[in-house]
Design a protein around this motif. Structure first.
Motif, PDB file in Angstrom:
ATOM      1  N   LYS A   2       4.323  -6.276  -7.949  1.00 36.66           N
ATOM      2  CA  LYS A   2       5.496  -6.747  -7.264  1.00 36.66           C
ATOM      3  C   LYS A   2       5.066  -7.753  -6.215  1.00 36.66           C
ATOM      4  O   LYS A   2       4.045  -7.620  -5.574  1.00 36.66           O
ATOM      5  N   GLY A  40      11.252  -3.159   0.484  1.00 38.92           N
ATOM      6  CA  GLY A  40      11.097  -4.095  -0.609  1.00 38.92           C
ATOM      7  C   GLY A  40      11.927  -5.347  -0.475  1.00 38.92           C
ATOM      8  O   GLY A  40      11.691  -6.338  -1.156  1.00 38.92           O
ATOM      9  N   LYS A  53       2.104  -4.044  -2.640  1.00 43.61           N
ATOM     10  CA  LYS A  53       1.996  -2.847  -3.454  1.00 43.61           C
ATOM     11  C   LYS A  53       0.569  -2.617  -3.951  1.00 43.61           C
ATOM     12  O   LYS A  53       0.291  -1.631  -4.604  1.00 43.61           O
ATOM     13  N   GLN A 163       5.309   8.377  -1.373  1.00 46.00           N
ATOM     14  CA  GLN A 163       5.036   6.941  -1.391  1.00 46.00           C
ATOM     15  C   GLN A 163       5.746   6.256  -0.229  1.00 46.00           C
ATOM     16  O   GLN A 163       5.154   5.451   0.495  1.00 46.00           O
ATOM     17  N   GLU A 167       4.096   4.401   3.176  1.00 49.22           N
ATOM     18  CA  GLU A 167       4.393   3.018   3.529  1.00 49.22           C
ATOM     19  C   GLU A 167       4.895   2.908   4.963  1.00 49.22           C
ATOM     20  O   GLU A 167       4.452   2.048   5.734  1.00 49.22           O
ATOM     21  N   VAL A 190      -0.548  -1.379   2.865  1.00 48.42           N
ATOM     22  CA  VAL A 190      -0.264  -0.801   1.552  1.00 48.42           C
ATOM     23  C   VAL A 190      -0.102   0.709   1.703  1.00 48.42           C
ATOM     24  O   VAL A 190      -0.885   1.359   2.388  1.00 48.42           O
TER      25      VAL A 190
END
Length: 222
Positions: A2, A40, A53, A163, A167, A190
């Protein structure tokens, strides 16, 4: 892969991801779905924090820093530069709970989750702020390095939740040190979630070890 995104305002992002205080824990709740979407979608080079990512941002950072006049390290000077930085970090972080590890020309700072953050939160523990200030003091003295900020969790809960938590925690650390004078173009943030354990997740001690943020300090080379 991404496309990497530039964080326009990390503090605004973290605030936007919060929901009211949990009545049982007293800790701010976070909307994980909203947080992941915001992470995102954010764009616009304001602070310059690079959130990706994976680890394919080195060329971008090198080009930005060298183009800005930050000289790359060469030859035997690399080891000496990293040796001095390691020594100062060890002095500053003595008895702080942060471990300093040397791997070749790379220095790794391990910030344990149990001292860096409140449980299940990406808010920095107020008692840990002084430690991050000490880290920033040294990193500012050695600008010819790249800084990878990696978030990690244990395997408790869903992989998606872990996840997102990894982040947000990495963003919190990156945002804070950038506010202490660190050139944000040095940073690559990351989150790895539960995918890179360093201990056994079947034990309480192992899970505690796995909940961490690592700052990986690497020499800026051509």
């Amino acid at each position: 892969m991404k496309k990497a995104v530039i964080l326009a305002s990390a503090m605004a992002l973290l605030t936007a991801c919060q929901t009211p205080t949990d009545p049982l824990t007293g800790q701010p709740q976070r909307n994980n779905t909203a947080g992941g979407a915001a992470l995102g979608a954010v764009a616009g080079a304001v602070t310059g924090l690079l959130i990706a990512k994976d680890k394919k941002g080195d060329d971008q950072r090198k080009a930005a820093l060298i183009g800005a006049g930050v000289g790359a390290l060469v030859g035997g000077g690399i080891g000496n530069y990293m040796d001095r930085q390691e020594q100062e970090l060890r002095q500053q972080l003595l008895n702080s709970g942060v471990s300093v590890t040397r791997a070749g020309d790379q220095i790794i700072l391990n910030l344990p989750g149990n001292v860096t953050f409140a449980s299940d939160s990406a808010d920095l523990n107020p008692n840990f702020i002084g430690v991050l200030d000490s880290v920033a003091i040294v990193l500012n003295k050695y600008p010819q390095t790249l800084l990878d900020i990696d978030g990690h969790t244990d395997n408790t809960g869903s992989a998606e939740y872990n996840q997102q938590l990894s982040e947000r925690r990495a963003v919190s650390v990156g945002t804070y040190i950038s506010q202490r004078g660190i050139d944000p173009r040095r940073l690559l943030i990351v989150g790895f979630g539960e995918t890179r354990p360093i201990a056994d997740n079947s034990t309480d001690f192992g899970r505690q070890q796995n909940r961490r943020v690592e700052i990986r300090i690497s020499p800026l080379r051509q």
